[in-house]
Design a protein around this motif. Structure first.
Motif, mmCIF file in Angstrom:
data_model
loop_
_atom_site.group_PDB
_atom_site.id
_atom_site.type_symbol
_atom_site.label_atom_id
_atom_site.label_comp_id
_atom_site.label_asym_id
_atom_site.label_seq_id
_atom_site.Cartn_x
_atom_site.Cartn_y
_atom_site.Cartn_z
ATOM 1 N N VAL A 1 40.163 27.191 25.842
ATOM 2 C CA VAL A 1 41.402 27.482 25.121
ATOM 3 C C VAL A 1 41.243 28.637 24.146
ATOM 4 N N GLY A 2 40.016 28.913 23.726
ATOM 5 C CA GLY A 2 39.802 30.018 22.799
ATOM 6 C C GLY A 2 39.849 31.376 23.455
ATOM 7 N N GLY A 3 39.589 31.440 24.761
ATOM 8 C CA GLY A 3 39.597 32.706 25.458
ATOM 9 C C GLY A 3 38.408 32.820 26.400
ATOM 10 N N PRO A 4 38.239 33.978 27.021
ATOM 11 C CA PRO A 4 37.137 34.166 27.958
ATOM 12 C C PRO A 4 35.846 34.548 27.242
ATOM 13 N N SER A 5 34.754 34.231 27.876
ATOM 14 C CA SER A 5 33.456 34.637 27.344
ATOM 15 C C SER A 5 33.200 36.101 27.706
ATOM 16 N N ALA A 6 32.104 36.613 27.212
ATOM 17 C CA ALA A 6 31.671 37.935 27.646
ATOM 18 C C ALA A 6 31.219 37.859 29.108
ATOM 19 N N ARG A 7 31.087 39.002 29.741
ATOM 20 C CA ARG A 7 30.633 39.021 31.126
ATOM 21 C C ARG A 7 29.178 38.561 31.242
ATOM 22 N N SER A 8 28.905 37.944 32.364
ATOM 23 C CA SER A 8 27.518 37.632 32.664
ATOM 24 C C SER A 8 26.778 38.911 33.058
ATOM 25 N N ASP A 9 25.475 38.816 33.195
ATOM 26 C CA ASP A 9 24.724 39.945 33.729
ATOM 27 C C ASP A 9 25.188 40.215 35.153
ATOM 28 N N PRO A 10 25.278 41.474 35.567
ATOM 29 C CA PRO A 10 25.818 41.780 36.898
ATOM 30 C C PRO A 10 24.855 41.367 38.008
ATOM 31 N N MET A 11 25.440 41.147 39.167
ATOM 32 C CA MET A 11 24.672 40.826 40.361
ATOM 33 C C MET A 11 25.311 41.558 41.535
ATOM 34 N N THR A 12 24.480 42.166 42.366
ATOM 35 C CA THR A 12 24.966 42.946 43.497
ATOM 36 C C THR A 12 24.911 42.108 44.763
ATOM 37 N N VAL A 13 25.996 42.140 45.533
ATOM 38 C CA VAL A 13 26.097 41.405 46.786
ATOM 39 C C VAL A 13 26.482 42.393 47.883
ATOM 40 N N HIS A 14 25.788 42.301 49.019
ATOM 41 C CA HIS A 14 26.076 43.159 50.167
ATOM 42 C C HIS A 14 26.683 42.299 51.272
#
Length: 733
Positions: A532-545
């Protein structure tokens, strides 16, 4: 005037029949349904005899019944008869009972005329009930002077004419006997008028209900304001009384201090003056004594005079040489005492007519108003309150042990909002606020619960699976408390630093998501947690092929003799062997030295390759998750495998399912085996990748999803090559 004096019959009743209070309600009836009296008369005249009259009578009775029920009237027969007849004389409604009684004197004459004209034998004897009149007046709300009244007979009219409503006269008339008076008027069917009246009543009822709710809410608000004003002025009275007592106490203290100082100064002056007065008296007595002595010496003989004169001269010289203080030691003038009333003035200045503010109203948490360590709190106050500052208090909402309260924090702010920092992520906090001015603090507001945003999730890189059409993303929440949902953000980029989100998948309840993607693309994936407070920061990125199928080996299913590499793509069996018997398990292989892979659960075509040792004994294929872990792969109906055994410089290949294998000879030993799993056609194919050779194809009954499986019966190594585009020679099978 009584009823008999007016000539009206005793049981003769008048009923207002103006169905519409004013002309502004005529818009209720659509214009397209209106007709003139001439049209109605023409239509009714053209109908054939008794058949048309019977139909009109039945329609008339139905419409009259609806009208009677609408206005809550009893005695439907009498009302219907009067409406069917349509010839009741129009009479003015009289405001007072004596006037109505006067009209009753004409009862016998009117009954005779009506009965003779319309054939109502015994009509006057029946009369109307008082209940019918009262019910009708109750339905209309009042009996106005403007309403026209009709005499309503009890018995039903057998006339076969229908009724219509004359909009111009606002009265029902018989359509078969439309007089010249109504011929040019606008008329509409009575059923249409009835339905329009119903709709208007329902609409007005809805408006009244809505207005009642609004008035109740406003009354509650006024009550709250009333209580708040009473409390504020009560506190102000106490404040005035406290200041008044304080001022009186200060003035009394200053009075005592000044009186004591004046007394001490008075005593000192009087003592100084009294000392001078005594000294002056002593000197005066000495002077008188000397004068008397000198006078006596003057009367003595010369010899005695000379002797005494010498002694007197010495005494007189000493007295005259003594200085006499003739200056007043203290002035009699009164010194003006200046009183310091600065503290009293300060107390007086603190007394004012500004009341203490009322309790603020803290607002619910707004969407996206928090981060992982901060939250923005807002509140409101009545516009006429004078506020100098606010005290915002908060504490975490947690289950504490008995007898231990959560620590409270307080901060002073000037505005009606505040960003509170240094908070714990994904945690609820309880906030309340008070307003302050010179008159004092307000009551505390009601407490509101705000929540900080969650911590960013942690993507599990080794559990990500993909194919050409989709990817299965798994992550850890990273929060101790549950969150509401997760969002997966995708961008088509080769590097994690690339910006711009091309797609978002929102409202994910669990810590994994199956995301549909485009074939042969590279995606950078982020995950956010939301509450309810809002979204978190982004997680560390991950690359998918999405080039071919990609999966990792499952550590939880491997036999203890096998070792999986850190990247999750290579399985090795060493020469060391333990003879200890392993307990049975439903998830881990115990007898067959094997391991499973986590293939993405997508029905379609999956392709991967396995690098093998030509001299090793291995088994590759697919199996259901519930395949028996104590049996060899291919020894049951839940697995389909290719097995290789090397003995005496000979290679033996078997394609096993339920312990059966076809008689197939392979002359070129593959060093890389391609495996094609086709859910659509229920097939599993094996290929020699080096020479693009098809080895064998199973026709499988794939009622569910299967997993890649790998086994090493002797020391060796198998390396999975996934994420590979499907070769052209594979597409033909």
């Amino acid at each position: 005037m009584d009823r008999e004096a007016a000539g009206a019959p005793p049981d003769f009743h008048f009923y207002p029949l103006d169905l519409y209070d004013s002309e502004d309600q005529l818009h209720l009836f659509p214009e397209e349904h209106t007709r003139t009296g001439r049209d109605v008369h023409a239509e009714m005249s053209s109908e054939p005899g008794e058949a048309a009259a019977g139909k009109a009578q039945r329609d008339l009775e139905e419409e009259v019944d609806e009208l009677v029920h609408l206005y809550a009237l009893r005695g439907a027969g009498e009302w219907g008869a009067e409406l069917v007849d349509g010839s009741a004389p129009h009479m003015e409604v009289l405001d007072h009972q004596p006037q109505l009684a006067a009209a009753g004197a004409q009862r016998d004459w009117r009954l005779g005329v009506e009965a003779e004209d319309h054939g109502y034998a015994g009509w006057g004897a029946a009369g109307h009930s008082r209940e019918l009149r009262e019910a009708y007046r109750y339905a209309h709300g009042r009996a106005s002077e403007e309403y026209e009244c009709y005499v309503i007979p009890e018995e039903e009219d057998e006339d076969e004419a229908a009724l219509v409503l004359c909009v111009t006269c606002k009265a029902p008339v018989r359509a078969v006997e439309v007089s010249d008076e109504h011929r040019e008027h606008e008329v509409i069917p009575l059923s249409k008028a009835l339905q329009s009246a119903k709709d208007e009543i329902h609409k007005n009822m809805f408006k009244l209900e809505k207005q009642i709710i609004e008035m109740e809410n406003f009354a509650n608000h006024l009550e709250e304001v009333f209580i708040t004003v009473e409390e504020n002025f009560g506190r102000q009275e106490q404040n005035f009384e406290s200041h008044y007592n304080e001022i009186l106490e200060t003035l009394a203290q200053k009075y005592e201090e000044k009186i004591q100082a004046l007394g001490e100064k008075k005593k000192a002056k009087l003592e100084a003056l009294y000392g001078q007065l005594v000294s002056c008296g002593e000197n005066l007595d000495t002077c008188k004594e000397l004068m008397e002595t000198i006078e006596e010496m003057c009367h003595e003989e010369k010899v005695d005079f000379i002797k005494d004169a010498v002694a007197m001269a010495d005494r007189l010289g000493k007295f005259l040489n003594t200085e006499t203080d003739v200056e007043i030691s203290t002035q009699p003038d009164f010194e003006d005492q200046t009183l310091d009333f600065s503290d009293v003035e300060q107390l007086m200045g603190s007394i004012n007519t500004i009341p203490a503010p009322s309790a603020p109203v803290i607002n619910p948490q707004a969407p996206n108003s928090a981060t992982g360590s901060s939250v923005r709190v807002c509140w409101s106050l009545y516009s006429d309150d004078n506020v100098e500052s606010y005290q915002l208090s908060y504490r975490p909402v947690q289950d504490s042990s008995p007898g231990k309260d959560q620590a409270e924090f307080t901060m002073t702010v000037k505005e009606t909002y505040c960003s509170v920092t240094d908070l714990v992520p994904n945690t609820q906090y309880e906030f309340w606020v008070t307003a302050q001015n010179r008159a004092g603090p307000s009551p505390a507001s009601e407490r509101a619960v705000y929540m900080t945003a969650p911590c960013p999730p942690v993507i599990k890189s080794k559990e990500i699976r993909s194919c050409e059409e989709a990817a299965l993303i798994c992550w850890d929440s990273g929060n101790l408390n549950p969150v509401d949902s997760y969002t997966v953000e995708l961008t088509q980029a080769e590097t994690p630093e690339a910006s711009g989100i091309t797609e978002s998948v929102v409202g994910i309840p669990a810590c994994e998501a199956l995301v549909q993607l485009q074939p042969r693309q590279s995606y950078t994936i982020y995950v956010r947690a939301l509450n309810v407070g809002g979204p978190s920061a982004r997680s560390d990125p991950m690359t998918v092929h999405t080039t071919g199928s990609c999966f990792h080996l499952n550590q939880h299913s491997r036999h203890p003799w096998l070792t999986i590499s850190e990247d999750g793509f290579t399985v090795t069996r060493s020469g060391r062997k333990t003879e200890k018997e392993l307990p049975p398990s439903n998830t881990r292989f115990t007898r067959c030295v094997a391991v499973m892979g986590n293939l993405i659960p997508i029905r379609g075509r999956h392709y991967w390759e396995v690098e093998v040792d030509e001299l090793a004994d291995y088994t590759v294929g697919v199996a259901f998750e519930d395949v028996p872990k104590q049996e060899d792969l291919g020894a049951n109906c839940l697995s389909w495998c290719m097995r290789h055994k090397f003995a005496s410089s000979r290679h033996r290949y078997e394609f096993l399912h339920s312990k059966r294998t076809p008689d197939i000879r392979i002359t070129v030993s593959p060093r890389k085996i391609g495996i094609l799993l086709d859910y659509e056609n229920s097939k599993l194919s094996f290929f020699n990748v080096d020479i693009s050779q098809h080895l064998y194809t199973f026709s499988c009954q794939l009622h569910g999803f299967v997993h890649p499986c790998f086994s090493l019966e002797k020391p060796g190594c198998l390396k999975i090559c996934n994420g590979i585009a499907m070769p052209k020679h594979v597409t033909f099978y």
